[in-house]
Design a protein around this motif. Sequence first.
Motif, PDB file in Angstrom:
ATOM      1  N   ILE A 134       0.841  -1.200   0.000  1.00  0.00           N
ATOM      2  CA  ILE A 134       0.000   0.000   0.000  1.00  0.00           C
ATOM      3  C   ILE A 134       0.874   1.248   0.000  1.00  0.00           C
ATOM      4  O   ILE A 134       0.627   2.204  -0.750  1.00  0.00           O
ATOM      5  N   GLU A 135       1.911   1.241   0.816  1.00  0.00           N
ATOM      6  CA  GLU A 135       2.806   2.406   0.894  1.00  0.00           C
ATOM      7  C   GLU A 135       3.502   2.646  -0.441  1.00  0.00           C
ATOM      8  O   GLU A 135       3.640   3.792  -0.885  1.00  0.00           O
ATOM      9  N   ALA A 136       3.937   1.560  -1.082  1.00  0.00           N
ATOM     10  CA  ALA A 136       4.612   1.698  -2.373  1.00  0.00           C
ATOM     11  C   ALA A 136       3.683   2.282  -3.424  1.00  0.00           C
ATOM     12  O   ALA A 136       4.109   3.019  -4.314  1.00  0.00           O
ATOM     13  N   GLU A 137       2.395   1.991  -3.304  1.00  0.00           N
ATOM     14  CA  GLU A 137       1.429   2.449  -4.300  1.00  0.00           C
ATOM     15  C   GLU A 137       0.905   3.850  -4.012  1.00  0.00           C
ATOM     16  O   GLU A 137       0.733   4.655  -4.926  1.00  0.00           O
ATOM     17  N   LEU A 138       0.652   4.174  -2.726  1.00  0.00           N
ATOM     18  CA  LEU A 138      -0.007   5.439  -2.383  1.00  0.00           C
ATOM     19  C   LEU A 138       0.939   6.496  -1.822  1.00  0.00           C
ATOM     20  O   LEU A 138       0.593   7.675  -1.791  1.00  0.00           O
ATOM     21  N   GLY A 139       2.104   6.087  -1.343  1.00  0.00           N
ATOM     22  CA  GLY A 139       3.075   7.069  -0.884  1.00  0.00           C
ATOM     23  C   GLY A 139       2.875   7.531   0.546  1.00  0.00           C
ATOM     24  O   GLY A 139       2.438   6.780   1.412  1.00  0.00           O
ATOM     25  N   ASP A 140       3.178   8.809   0.796  1.00  0.00           N
ATOM     26  CA  ASP A 140       3.179   9.401   2.131  1.00  0.00           C
ATOM     27  C   ASP A 140       1.781   9.348   2.754  1.00  0.00           C
ATOM     28  O   ASP A 140       0.829   9.908   2.213  1.00  0.00           O
TER      29      ASP A 140
END
Length: 538
Positions: free
Chosen positions: A223-229
């Motif tokens: 999820i972090e890799a896809e949506l970022g900060d």
Amino acid sequence: MRDFAGLFAALDETNKTNEKVSILKDYFTSVSDSEKIHTLALFTGRKPKRQINSTLVKQWAMEMANIPQWLFEESYQVVGDLGETIALLLPETKGSHEKDLAEWIAEINSLGSLTEEERKVWLVESWGSMTRQERFVFNKILTGSFRIGVSQSLIIKALAEISGLEAATLTHRIMGNWSPDTFSFHDLIQEQDPSDDLSRPYPFCLAYAIQETSDKQKSAGEIEAELGDPEEWQAEWKWDGIRAQAIHREGKIFIWSRGEELATEKFPELHAFLYELPSGTVLDGEAICFIDGHPMPFNVLQTRIGRKNLSKKILADNPMAFIAYDCLEFAGDDIRSMPLAHRRSMLERLYDLSNHKEIFRLSPVVKFSTWEDLYNLRLQSRENFAEGFMLKRLNSIYQTGRKRGDWWKWKVDPLSVDAVMIYAQKGHGRRADLYTDYTFAVWDGDKLVPFAKAYSGLTDKEIKQVDYFIKRNTLEKFGPVRTVKPELVFEIGFEGINKSSRHKSGVALRFPRILRWRQDKKIEDADTIDVLRAMLGD
């Protein structure tokens, strides 16, 4: 009708988006404005009222085709569609009428003033004046079963290209309570919107699922890799009610469901807070039953849906609330182009001024610092009476329809059990000759008890394999239903489970579907009814 029937056939013969748009453009540029607006009405679910019931339609078709009922029923089971069955069985003609779609719909709408015998004469004469393809489309309209495999967005795209207007403008203009008798094609495409319809809602902004191709959810790292900060995002619980827009304009209130159904009178408890809102306010949120300080499962809301009369007991046992999560119009201004953070501040201002906070509820923002935090909170969704999370970019505008990137739904893994297929029925449309609708059972002692039906989740290849098995392992026939040798095991997923006195199993599932075909399991490995009962949480 000839042009419209040709359009229907052409769209049905391709699954390519650009080809469909091209076909629609050619059609809209070649027919009258009256036919255009009636076509748009049909394609957006505004069908004429059914004036002749299906029993009479079948009876008169059998008489005209001069065939016995058993042969008609056998043909119907093979074809799987009433309108197509009749079109195939009636004597073929070359077609002689000159009426367009608008004229045929006008005649259908006028049938209410005719006697049964007059309706029969009209229908038989109508069938006799049409080609087979025209009859097929005509029958679909007449029986109220008209559907077509083309999305509203493609229709809007075609109209936008021929009119020069923006797709978002056209989408908004076809929302709400209109009919081709009072709203013309000229009204639709003129530069300035002439409508003074105070009830008109806005097109809903829709979210993409975080994981659409599998029921195996992504990890926090993915999820972090896809949506970022995470600081760029707002998280809210995803509620399981009826998506709705609540409107107050010039002293009048309206409640529209996402399916463009005007539902104002179905939710009288919400009226007080709506009248209290400042004029020129439109809120987006969830209409949901709310008891003892928390939202209730969707099956509680289902006890109210579809009822013409809401008794005092129903209102008392299933009280409604509106969980608001967006503000689309404030003080009469369309603020959808403002960032979410600004719209949220307007929503909070309205909420702070309300004297009906037990009805007008604010969807809480879920605080989190990392995606790992939110991942762990998501596991508590069912304890919070939610389906998971909605993730919205703080600087996002309120878009029209489903646009990838700014709004996501991150649902919890579905509940699931392994079950045995025991009944099957043929599908409809292109799957009318395949067994695609299945009934599943679990063990109750040494007996298999049916508990759910499902028809989605298998690939085309798997459907053909299952169909092959069913046709060679049918034990009994009950009309269109086949009792199948209990041998195939499937994992059935569902969003929720509730007690039900109407079902033999004692349970009712929310959105059952096939997760996978368990070819690695035998029927004795399937789950028991006790597993389902344990999920009730009693």
